[in-house]
Structure formats: C-alpha cells, structure tokens
Design a protein around this motif. Sequence first.
Motif, PDB file in Angstrom:
ATOM      1  N   ILE A   1      -7.979  -6.348  -3.634  1.00 60.03           N
ATOM      2  CA  ILE A   1      -6.495  -6.276  -2.949  1.00 60.03           C
ATOM      3  C   ILE A   1      -5.672  -7.544  -3.236  1.00 60.03           C
ATOM      4  O   ILE A   1      -6.396  -8.506  -2.877  1.00 60.03           O
ATOM      5  CB  ILE A   1      -6.621  -5.929  -1.695  1.00 60.03           C
ATOM      6  CG1 ILE A   1      -7.322  -4.553  -1.258  1.00 60.03           C
ATOM      7  CG2 ILE A   1      -5.302  -5.929  -0.876  1.00 60.03           C
ATOM      8  CD1 ILE A   1      -7.589  -4.252   0.138  1.00 60.03           C
TER       9      ILE A   1
ATOM     10  N   ARG B   1     -12.525  -8.369  -0.268  1.00 58.32           N
ATOM     11  CA  ARG B   1     -11.758  -7.585  -1.182  1.00 58.32           C
ATOM     12  C   ARG B   1     -10.483  -8.463  -1.389  1.00 58.32           C
ATOM     13  O   ARG B   1      -9.903  -7.916  -2.440  1.00 58.32           O
ATOM     14  CB  ARG B   1     -11.349  -6.297  -0.494  1.00 58.32           C
ATOM     15  CG  ARG B   1     -12.539  -5.554  -0.160  1.00 58.32           C
ATOM     16  CD  ARG B   1     -12.122  -4.137   0.109  1.00 58.32           C
ATOM     17  NE  ARG B   1     -13.179  -3.240   0.551  1.00 58.32           N
ATOM     18  CZ  ARG B   1     -14.045  -2.543  -0.198  1.00 58.32           C
ATOM     19  NH1 ARG B   1     -13.981  -2.622  -1.523  1.00 58.32           N
ATOM     20  NH2 ARG B   1     -15.025  -1.699   0.280  1.00 58.32           N
TER      21      ARG B   1
ATOM     22  N   ARG C   1       0.893  -1.155   0.071  1.00 57.52           N
ATOM     23  CA  ARG C   1       0.018   0.069   0.033  1.00 57.52           C
ATOM     24  C   ARG C   1       0.892   1.314   0.020  1.00 57.52           C
ATOM     25  O   ARG C   1       1.884   1.398   0.424  1.00 57.52           O
ATOM     26  CB  ARG C   1      -0.800   0.135   1.203  1.00 57.52           C
ATOM     27  CG  ARG C   1      -1.588   1.213   1.311  1.00 57.52           C
ATOM     28  CD  ARG C   1      -2.412   1.351   2.874  1.00 57.52           C
ATOM     29  NE  ARG C   1      -1.425   1.212   3.757  1.00 57.52           N
ATOM     30  CZ  ARG C   1      -1.796   1.403   5.052  1.00 57.52           C
ATOM     31  NH1 ARG C   1      -3.023   1.246   5.538  1.00 57.52           N
ATOM     32  NH2 ARG C   1      -0.607   1.395   6.007  1.00 57.52           N
TER      33      ARG C   1
ATOM     34  N   ALA D   1      -9.280   0.787   2.696  1.00 57.82           N
ATOM     35  CA  ALA D   1      -9.568  -0.078   1.539  1.00 57.82           C
ATOM     36  C   ALA D   1     -10.801   0.220   0.597  1.00 57.82           C
ATOM     37  O   ALA D   1     -10.683   0.135  -0.585  1.00 57.82           O
ATOM     38  CB  ALA D   1     -10.061  -1.318   1.685  1.00 57.82           C
TER      39      ALA D   1
END
Length: 409
Positions: free
Chosen positions: A267, A405, A251, A347
């Motif tokens: 992700i 995710r 990230r 997120a």
Amino acid sequence: MSSPAIVPVKLSLTDGDYFTLWAPSWKEHGAEWQAFLGDDKGLFLFTSPARMLAFLNSGEKHDLRSHPKWSAFEALPADKIEPEKKENHDIIGAPALLAGRPSYENVSELSRIFRVTRSLAEVTAADDAVLFFASHSVLGNVHRGAEHYAGDHGMGEWTAVGRTVLTNWRQVVESLDAQVRVIDVDEAATTEAQAEIDAARISAAEARAKAELAAKEAEEQADPYDSSIWGLAGIDPVKITLQGKSVYTLRTYLDGNPIFLGRYGEIFTFPTTRQLSRWLVENDAHDLAKVSTWEQVMTHANAGELDVIVHPDNQYSYQGLVADIEKGPEAVDTAQMSRGYELFADAADWAADDSLNSYLLANPRMQDFLSYMLGSTGTAGYVPSAPFTDHSTAWRELEEMLLNRFSKF
C-alpha cells in the motif's frame, strides 16, 4: 420529458380569446391522428377554462373520449384545464412577430402558432388555411428555430415569411373564425368548476412548497463530500493513525472488493496529503490506475485542483487499542476495534494473501476474542477472561502486519 398527449390551449382569434383541448398527434391502428375537443359538427371553444371544465364535468359527448389517453387526462386535478404560458397562441397577432427580428422568442412563438393553426385548419377543414400552409414551403423553415435565420440569407428568408403572412393571414384567420362554435355552459356549473380549479391550484402550490422545503432540507443535510471529486469518482482518501503516526493513501471498492493505491500487496502511503497529491501526478504504476473513474481524479490532479479530503468514515485510528485490550473487554471501544479490523481485512483481501486468516487459525483464542468483541456468530457461551495480555499482544501483531504493507511509515 415527453409532451402531454392532450394539451389545454388558448387561441386568440378575431372575436377574442377561446379555450379548448388539443391532441397534437397520436398513432392508432397504424394511422396517425390529431384532434381538438369537439364532435362531428365541429370544434368546441369556451370563453374560460372554468366553462370548459364545467362542460367536461357534465358528461356531454365529444370526440376526445375515444383518445387512448383520455382516461389519464380526465384523472388529473382540475387545474389540468388551464393552458401553460407556451400554449397561449395569439393566432391573429402572428404578423406582429414577423415585424421584429428573428430572435429565439419570436421564432419559437411563431413556430408554435403555425403548428396549432395548421392543425386547426386540417381538423376543421378550414380550406383557405389548409391551402395557405400547403402552398408556401418557406413557412416550414420556421420550425427549424432561430438558428436557421442566423446566416447570410437569414434576414431575407425571414422577410419572405413576413410578406407571405402579411398577404394571406387575414384570409387564414377568417377561415378559422368560420369554424368557431362557442359552447354555452350553465353559470352555476361554471362557478362550481372554478372552485375546483382554485382548490387544485392551492393543492398544487402546497405540494410545490412542500417539495421545495424537502429539497432545501435535503441540500442542507447533504454531505459536501458526495459532490467532491472523490465522492463522484467513488475513490476515497484514507487516513490511518498507528503507533503515534498518521499516513494517507487511497482506496475504492469494485464489485465489493477493496482496491488500494498500491501494487503487488504494497500500500503506497504518504505522511501528508500534499505529498500524496504530488506523487499521483508523476506516477501511474498502481492498481487504482485501472479503475474506470481514475481519469476523473487525474484530470483534477494534473490541473493542480486536487484537494485531498478524508471523510470521517475513512479515518482509522489504532491509538490506545493495545492498552485497552489488555485492560479487558469493557475498556475497549468496539467501534474503533471493528473499524481497525475492517482495514486489516481489506488490506489482506486486496493483497490476495491468506496472512490474516492464517494468523487467526494459528491463534484460536484471539479469533474467539474478536468474534466476541465484534458480535460475530459462532462464539455462543464464550466469555473472555483475564489475563488479556495474549489478546493485546496478538492485536499488536495484527497492527504490525498492516504496517508492513505500507510503503512508508
């Protein structure tokens, strides 16, 4: 770093070593000037830095007072008057440098001698010295450095400079000797000036020692992560522990907005850091590939040198939070909850969906609970009350939203 406007220099001439101040070059009213410490009758020379400082302390008139940077020089500590090693110019000894090879040291020192000698000649109108530099263009190449004499004809040209100096240098030095005017200074004032210089040296040494200690302490306290490829690139490995398992991803933040290793809201997660680094080498279809520093990361990855290090600030654990929430606010680690919620929000922001906000709007009791637990405004007078089953269930659902995710879990 720019050169000082006024430079203390040591000049070695026929009768010995002398000290003075040199203003190599400055522009004023569209004209270029150079000067030495002196007056309209000639150059001022001193047999020691302390004598020069005593003279300056006396308030006697001199030409450098009109220099635009004189006030700044005058305000410096007393050891300003001592020349640096590179400003020790052995003018009379210049031929000895030419007897050796054109090494970096020899050429650099000769260049400095030529520069100060020519300036001295022009400022004091030492005709023979002025004529010497004006008549021999081969001398100018010395300022190009040792590289100029490294070619096939380099030694021949260096020898030509040597012959020119050997034939004429005595006359050059004698023309400068004629301009020497050693200024006599009171002994008591000289002793006082030397004490000022000594005190300034001690103060400077103490300041250096203090700075070195501070630098050492800063180095010892520095986080090694900051100098890693991740710290330098501003892209962080992230470890997420959820429902008894851990996954890894990456990230960064761009203009305050989170960007994950992923695409279209998914992700990309990996069970080990090794699998993560291997995957990066073979895949570039993800949002981080557009980040300007991503190439730095890939250079290490392609070289097999990418060590995935997770800083403690980028480790997120949800272990035990659901059970703790069900027990009540006192059982909850608010720091753990805050970090967990940070990841939920990051997120959702990256995916550019409204799922998190929509969920909280549909569950106002959970929204109030989170505001209370995380210290947000807008919950004045609200205090959570048992049972807390709804809150723990809602938190579990937020965890599931995050988990959904992930590409792998």
